[in-house]
Design a protein around this motif. Sequence first.
Motif, PDB file in Angstrom:
ATOM      1  N   GLN A   6       0.831  -1.207   0.000  1.00 14.35           N
ATOM      2  CA  GLN A   6       0.000   0.000   0.000  1.00 14.35           C
ATOM      3  C   GLN A   6       0.863   1.254   0.000  1.00 14.35           C
ATOM      4  O   GLN A   6       0.518   2.242  -0.610  1.00 14.35           O
ATOM      5  CB  GLN A   6      -0.897   0.003   1.222  1.00 14.35           C
ATOM      6  N   TYR A   9       2.091   3.575  -3.111  1.00 12.41           N
ATOM      7  CA  TYR A   9       1.268   4.515  -3.860  1.00 12.41           C
ATOM      8  C   TYR A   9       0.910   5.752  -3.049  1.00 12.41           C
ATOM      9  O   TYR A   9       0.794   5.695  -1.833  1.00 12.41           O
ATOM     10  CB  TYR A   9      -0.030   3.828  -4.309  1.00 12.41           C
ATOM     11  N   ASP A  13      -1.136   8.954  -7.484  1.00  8.28           N
ATOM     12  CA  ASP A  13      -1.229   7.768  -8.353  1.00  8.28           C
ATOM     13  C   ASP A  13      -2.677   7.408  -8.678  1.00  8.28           C
ATOM     14  O   ASP A  13      -2.935   6.650  -9.611  1.00  8.28           O
ATOM     15  CB  ASP A  13      -0.557   6.557  -7.684  1.00  8.28           C
ATOM     16  N   CYS A  14      -3.594   7.913  -7.864  1.00 10.77           N
ATOM     17  CA  CYS A  14      -5.018   7.579  -8.054  1.00 10.77           C
ATOM     18  C   CYS A  14      -5.685   8.469  -9.091  1.00 10.77           C
ATOM     19  O   CYS A  14      -6.856   8.284  -9.405  1.00 10.77           O
ATOM     20  CB  CYS A  14      -5.785   7.694  -6.732  1.00 10.77           C
TER      21      CYS A  14
ATOM     22  N   ILE B 182      -5.362   1.647  -9.363  1.00 13.52           N
ATOM     23  CA  ILE B 182      -5.306   2.147  -7.986  1.00 13.52           C
ATOM     24  C   ILE B 182      -6.413   3.180  -7.847  1.00 13.52           C
ATOM     25  O   ILE B 182      -6.615   3.993  -8.751  1.00 13.52           O
ATOM     26  CB  ILE B 182      -3.956   2.861  -7.702  1.00 13.52           C
ATOM     27  N   CYS B 183      -7.132   3.114  -6.744  1.00 19.69           N
ATOM     28  CA  CYS B 183      -8.145   4.155  -6.520  1.00 19.69           C
ATOM     29  C   CYS B 183      -8.171   4.535  -5.047  1.00 19.69           C
ATOM     30  O   CYS B 183      -7.673   3.801  -4.189  1.00 19.69           O
ATOM     31  CB  CYS B 183      -9.510   3.696  -6.998  1.00 19.69           C
ATOM     32  N   ILE B 191      -5.875   3.893   0.072  1.00 22.50           N
ATOM     33  CA  ILE B 191      -5.570   3.716  -1.340  1.00 22.50           C
ATOM     34  C   ILE B 191      -5.742   2.224  -1.656  1.00 22.50           C
ATOM     35  O   ILE B 191      -5.112   1.385  -1.007  1.00 22.50           O
ATOM     36  CB  ILE B 191      -4.132   4.186  -1.667  1.00 22.50           C
ATOM     37  N   ASP B 193      -5.412  -0.897  -4.109  1.00 24.54           N
ATOM     38  CA  ASP B 193      -4.668  -1.437  -5.257  1.00 24.54           C
ATOM     39  C   ASP B 193      -5.427  -2.682  -5.700  1.00 24.54           C
ATOM     40  O   ASP B 193      -5.532  -3.639  -4.939  1.00 24.54           O
ATOM     41  CB  ASP B 193      -3.258  -1.780  -4.753  1.00 24.54           C
ATOM     42  N   TRP B 194      -5.994  -2.639  -6.896  1.00 22.54           N
ATOM     43  CA  TRP B 194      -6.809  -3.778  -7.312  1.00 22.54           C
ATOM     44  C   TRP B 194      -6.281  -4.420  -8.601  1.00 22.54           C
ATOM     45  O   TRP B 194      -5.591  -3.764  -9.393  1.00 22.54           O
ATOM     46  CB  TRP B 194      -8.276  -3.372  -7.477  1.00 22.54           C
TER      47      TRP B 194
END
Lengths: 241, 317
Positions: A6, A9, A13-14, B182-183, B191, B193-194
């Motif tokens: 995790q 990021y 990055d989103c 990533i969202c 955050i 990560d998928w």
Amino acid sequence: MSENEQKKYTIDDCEASKEQILYADILFYGAWGAILVLFITFGLYVSKALPSHIPLQDVPHYWHESADSWLNPWYVMKEPVKVKTGEEAKQEPVPAGASLEDVSEEKIASVMKRRISAKGEVGIDKNVAVMETAEKLGLDHHDDKVEAKLEETFAGFKEQGLLKQVKPSFPSGWEWLKMLGEGDFVNFIGVAILAGMTILCFLVALAPAYLKQKDWPYFGLVIFECLVLLLAASGILKVGH
Amino acid sequence: MLERKKEVLFGVLLGLAFIVITEPLFAQAGGMDANGGEIPWWFWPLVLFFFCFVLGIFAVLAGVGGGVLYVPLVSGLFPFHLDFVRGAGLLVALSGALAAGPGLLRRNLANLRLALPLAVIASTCSIVGAFVGLALPTNIVQILLGATIIFIAGLLLFSKNVERPEVPEQDALGKALGMSGICFEESTQEIIDWKTRRTLPGFLLFVVIGLVAGMFGLGAGWANVPVMNLLMGTPLKIAVGTSKFLLSITDTSAAWIYMNKGCVIPLMAIPSIVGLMLGSFVGVRILAKVKPKAIRYIVIGVLIFAGVRAFLKGFGI
């Protein structure tokens, strides 16, 4: 997912990619622009500011039949024949499984005249006339020979001047572009913009971006998708009941 | 558990009441039209506009797309041939998806890398579906539509989506296509990560989804979300956003086929689009204030009865 993963990021990055933002911008203006166009053109149509190809008051007569019928011209008998109604019509025997050889031309013509007359002032299109006549005669209208014979009878009525056209044919495919002076067809501008937005977004936002990134699988997907959509939009593909 | 059973029963009963109350009204009005044309031309478009407005509100509150409610209900209650209802249904689903697309893309809730491969499969198959749907006799399409709607109602009732499915390792196909992202989850400030799993079975199911969308003009959000979420392992938020965006591509190809075939009558299609879009706007605002859980069950109830009705209509009952 581990905590270490995790931490790789950040919120930056989103963010959506540049091509995704460009896609969103084009779609925003295009889709809402198309909906605005739909509002305006529909207003022109229903306010009768533009003449209609098919008069507004007549449209409800046709929308209960299939799209094939909607595209075809509709006819009435110039001199309608007497038609059985109510209980009398229900009691009329319908032969089952008859063959074309069993039915005389006079019988076919007589039944077809009655089927057309039964529709009154609204009329009927060729396909429905053929189908209903076949049903009344106990013939299978899916049979090519039966269909050809009954279509020939219908064409004969037209040649003999027995029919009066009450509804013009409605253009299919892209023919509406030539008829934008009529209220029915201006509505298709907004619909075409709506249905064309994806192709525009793919070509302007995605294809150049993936090409620049040398992302060949996605570039290939974008080009293939555009070809699929263009093929669908072209009207080359034909289908019918 | 007992509470949920009560809600389901309440919804189904209300759905039944809706059909029972409205059907005679529509049937009577249809009779008037057939008997002498007393109804002016603007009557049905106006009724359709208000009907779609209410449908739009209910669709948002129930968390379903407009197309899936529009096709069975309008084909069952209004005097339009199924060809035109399917054509308008696709345009309704398409315009809703196009209007929602920009917001979803900007907020990265719809993911292009996930959507593109699925879109290519579904849109190609929706063309085939449109061909099959337009070539089949109307009564057969009615029967299949009825069966599909009943299946969808069951899916909405029993499917349990997962907020964040666990995907320990991505499969080879998903990895090769880079189907990951990533969202940011605002509610938990995390955050996420998928990545996808079972990508090939997912692709195969999108073949079926495309066929059904094209055949019945239903839209396909009801199927996109469970396949992306439960099977392929994408977070629910991404699955919902990408599904809505995906409809803008899938339905485009089928919409062109229906449009070119003359299945779009502006007098009924435009009031449907505008009514449903306005209804959706109002629905979103209501949704922000209330959490109407029972609405979902009402809609499921309406779908079951609309499905049964379409099924029986196909058999001439």
